[in-house]
Design a protein around this motif. Structure first.
Motif, PDB file in Angstrom:
ATOM      1  N   LEU A   1       1.111  -1.553  -0.190  1.00 58.96           N
ATOM      2  CA  LEU A   1       0.172  -0.405   0.505  1.00 58.96           C
ATOM      3  C   LEU A   1       0.648   1.624   0.072  1.00 58.96           C
ATOM      4  CD1 LEU A   1      -2.513   1.625  -0.513  1.00 58.96           C
ATOM      5  CD2 LEU A   1      -2.389   1.023   2.677  1.00 58.96           C
ATOM      6  N   LEU A   2       2.261   1.233   1.198  1.00 58.66           N
ATOM      7  CA  LEU A   2       2.942   2.526   0.684  1.00 58.66           C
ATOM      8  C   LEU A   2       3.059   2.756  -0.580  1.00 58.66           C
ATOM      9  CD1 LEU A   2       4.407   1.941   4.494  1.00 58.66           C
ATOM     10  CD2 LEU A   2       2.857   3.329   3.558  1.00 58.66           C
ATOM     11  N   LEU A   3       4.201   1.347  -1.170  1.00 59.65           N
ATOM     12  CA  LEU A   3       4.039   1.601  -2.145  1.00 59.65           C
ATOM     13  C   LEU A   3       3.646   2.604  -3.597  1.00 59.65           C
ATOM     14  CD1 LEU A   3       6.884  -1.469  -2.927  1.00 59.65           C
ATOM     15  CD2 LEU A   3       7.823   1.113  -2.274  1.00 59.65           C
ATOM     16  N   THR A   4       2.341   1.732  -3.721  1.00 62.22           N
ATOM     17  CA  THR A   4       1.277   1.978  -4.584  1.00 62.22           C
ATOM     18  C   THR A   4       1.213   3.403  -3.934  1.00 62.22           C
ATOM     19  OG1 THR A   4       0.508  -0.014  -4.460  1.00 62.22           O
ATOM     20  CG2 THR A   4      -1.072   1.737  -5.166  1.00 62.22           C
ATOM     21  N   VAL A   5       1.248   4.069  -3.205  1.00 64.43           N
ATOM     22  CA  VAL A   5       0.355   5.577  -2.957  1.00 64.43           C
ATOM     23  C   VAL A   5       2.145   6.215  -3.510  1.00 64.43           C
ATOM     24  CG1 VAL A   5       0.609   7.273  -0.794  1.00 64.43           C
ATOM     25  CG2 VAL A   5      -0.816   5.164  -0.934  1.00 64.43           C
ATOM     26  N   ALA A   6       3.551   5.552  -2.873  1.00 57.15           N
ATOM     27  CA  ALA A   6       4.456   6.358  -3.747  1.00 57.15           C
ATOM     28  C   ALA A   6       4.597   6.762  -4.969  1.00 57.15           C
ATOM     29  CB  ALA A   6       5.497   6.038  -2.916  1.00 57.15           C
ATOM     30  N   LEU A   7       3.865   5.537  -5.720  1.00 55.62           N
ATOM     31  CA  LEU A   7       4.083   5.408  -7.025  1.00 55.62           C
ATOM     32  C   LEU A   7       2.672   6.560  -8.014  1.00 55.62           C
ATOM     33  CD1 LEU A   7       4.866   4.227  -9.656  1.00 55.62           C
ATOM     34  CD2 LEU A   7       2.760   2.523  -9.006  1.00 55.62           C
ATOM     35  N   ILE A   8       1.251   6.655  -7.161  1.00 59.46           N
ATOM     36  CA  ILE A   8       0.653   7.359  -7.263  1.00 59.46           C
ATOM     37  C   ILE A   8       1.095   9.057  -7.150  1.00 59.46           C
ATOM     38  CG2 ILE A   8      -1.227   8.386  -6.670  1.00 59.46           C
ATOM     39  CD1 ILE A   8      -2.397   5.731  -6.125  1.00 59.46           C
ATOM     40  N   CYS A   9       1.527   9.577  -6.129  1.00 57.66           N
ATOM     41  CA  CYS A   9       2.317  10.503  -5.935  1.00 57.66           C
ATOM     42  C   CYS A   9       3.605  11.194  -7.117  1.00 57.66           C
ATOM     43  CB  CYS A   9       2.664  10.795  -4.272  1.00 57.66           C
ATOM     44  SG  CYS A   9       1.854  11.136  -3.106  1.00 57.66           S
ATOM     45  N   ARG A  10       4.253  10.402  -7.480  1.00 55.15           N
ATOM     46  CA  ARG A  10       4.937  10.040  -7.675  1.00 55.15           C
ATOM     47  C   ARG A  10       4.489  10.722  -9.623  1.00 55.15           C
ATOM     48  NH1 ARG A  10      10.425  11.960  -9.300  1.00 55.15           N
ATOM     49  NH2 ARG A  10      11.540  11.387 -10.595  1.00 55.15           N
TER      50      ARG A  10
END
Length: 170
Positions: free
Chosen positions: A19-28
């Motif tokens: 979930l943290l990786l997905t949120v970071a990817l969306i922000c990027r």
């Protein structure tokens, strides 16, 4: 039972990590799209410092216009182009301020409304989409505006007047 508890904890930690990786990817991705949108502009071939190609054309008033007579503001417009018609009033207002001899407007296609707006404040050339002036500027996009210096090189270019350093007296 201890193995089942350990498996549930590990799966839970992996899910949180995912979930943290997905949120970071969306922000990027959002940051990349915003910066690309901020720098996006029309596909202008001639950038600042580029020389304008040779051309010869005749304005709607019968005035000869060539590479040697063009300095100042140059605008490319086309028939049926909504952004072009939105830009026309501001372009004409600026053209009026800098003087007709310092402004060239190129209208591609049949657009008598645009010609009527531009003719009092600019030398207007009506040509096909791949006409000689568009060819000299390697222009394939409308609206496109250029600021041309006295050395017949592009000082600034873009799709909006804000893209030009209008304060310049070129």
């Amino acid at each position: 039972m201890p193995f089942l508890t350990a498996a549930v904890v590990i799966i839970g930690l992996l899910s949180v990590f995912n979930l943290l990786l997905t949120v970071a990817l969306i922000c990027r991705t959002r940051q990349t799209n915003e910066s690309a949108a901020a720098t996006a502009g029309p596909p202008i071939a001639l950038r600042p410092g580029s020389p304008v190609g040779e051309f010869a054309a005749e304005s709607v008033d019968g005035e000869a216009v060539s590479h040697d007579t063009v300095t100042g503001l140059v605008g490319f417009f086309s028939a049926g182009c909504v952004p072009c018609h939105r830009l026309l009033p501001r372009f004409a207002e600026h053209a009026c301020a800098v003087g007709r001899e310092n402004v060239l407007a190129v209208v591609a296609g049949d657009d008598p409304e645009a010609v009527a707006v531009l003719k009092p404040v600019a030398r207007v050339i009506v040509e096909d989409y791949d006409g000689p002036v568009a060819g000299a500027f390697q222009n394939t996009w409308t609206p496109a505006v250029y600021l041309i210096g006295s050395d017949h090189r592009v000082v600034a270019a873009g799709g909006r007047l804000e893209d030009l350093s209008i304060a310049s007296s070129a």
